[in-house]
Scaffold this active site. Structure first.
Site, PDB file in Angstrom:
ATOM      1  N   TYR A  68       0.826  -1.207   0.000  1.00 55.37           N
ATOM      2  CA  TYR A  68       0.000   0.000   0.000  1.00 55.37           C
ATOM      3  C   TYR A  68       0.858   1.254   0.000  1.00 55.37           C
ATOM      4  CZ  TYR A  68       0.579   1.010   5.039  1.00 55.37           C
ATOM      5  OH  TYR A  68       1.081   1.322   6.283  1.00 55.37           O
ATOM      6  N   CYS A  69       0.241   2.331  -0.498  1.00 56.81           N
ATOM      7  CA  CYS A  69       0.832   3.664  -0.469  1.00 56.81           C
ATOM      8  C   CYS A  69      -0.305   4.640  -0.157  1.00 56.81           C
ATOM      9  CB  CYS A  69       1.541   3.989  -1.787  1.00 56.81           C
ATOM     10  SG  CYS A  69       0.446   4.046  -3.220  1.00 56.81           S
ATOM     11  N   ARG A  70      -0.134   5.897  -0.462  1.00 51.29           N
ATOM     12  CA  ARG A  70      -1.156   6.895  -0.130  1.00 51.29           C
ATOM     13  C   ARG A  70      -2.438   6.684  -0.935  1.00 51.29           C
ATOM     14  NH1 ARG A  70      -1.656  11.811  -2.581  1.00 51.29           N
ATOM     15  NH2 ARG A  70       0.476  11.614  -3.286  1.00 51.29           N
ATOM     16  N   GLY A  72      -2.609   4.340  -3.836  1.00 51.84           N
ATOM     17  CA  GLY A  72      -2.658   3.057  -4.532  1.00 51.84           C
ATOM     18  C   GLY A  72      -1.859   3.006  -5.819  1.00 51.84           C
ATOM     19  N   LEU A  96      -3.952   4.136   1.341  1.00 53.14           N
ATOM     20  CA  LEU A  96      -4.214   4.510   2.728  1.00 53.14           C
ATOM     21  C   LEU A  96      -5.381   5.487   2.828  1.00 53.14           C
ATOM     22  CD1 LEU A  96      -3.078   3.750   5.474  1.00 53.14           C
ATOM     23  CD2 LEU A  96      -1.577   5.733   5.339  1.00 53.14           C
TER      24      LEU A  96
END
Length: 120
Positions: A68-70, A72, A96
């Site tokens: 995951y990241c901020r 996607g 996120l």
């Protein structure tokens, strides 16, 4: 992972939370250090996206892994590369931001989703 996500490279936040809580998936945060410090999913491992290649062998091939990241985007690239290389890898759909929008908790308590910084 169950059949409903077996061919889909993205996992919705609530499904990811259930997999993590059950101990059925490893979670990897691919964001920058300042983003990680601002708020993250409890139990996640932090490996910046540009360090994933060097850390690949430390990621179990025997377990489902969710990146995951901020939003996607970065994690979608990571999940695709790891899937192609033979991992059971998925992207957290919406990143996120979607996790928080679903009312799921961040660590530390009171954490937040850091916005991107110019030049980082």
């Amino acid at each position: 992972m169950g059949e409903e996500t077996a061919t889909e490279p993205e996992v919705p936040p609530r499904r990811a939370a259930a997999l993590i809580e059950a101990g059925d998936a490893d979670l990897i945060d691919v964001r920058r250090p300042y983003e990680w410090e601002a708020g993250r999913i409890a139990g996640a491992r932090h490996i910046e996206v540009n360090e994933l290649t060097g850390a690949a062998e430390s990621i179990s091939r025997d377990r489902t892994v969710i990146f995951y990241c901020r939003s996607g985007s970065r994690s979608a690239l990571a999940a695709a590369a790891f899937r192609q290389a033979g991992w059971d890898a998925y992207n957290l759909a919406g990143g996120l931001r979607a996790w928080v929008e679903q009312g799921l908790a961040l660590d530390p308590s009171g954490g937040e989703v850091a916005e991107s910084r110019p030049g980082t």
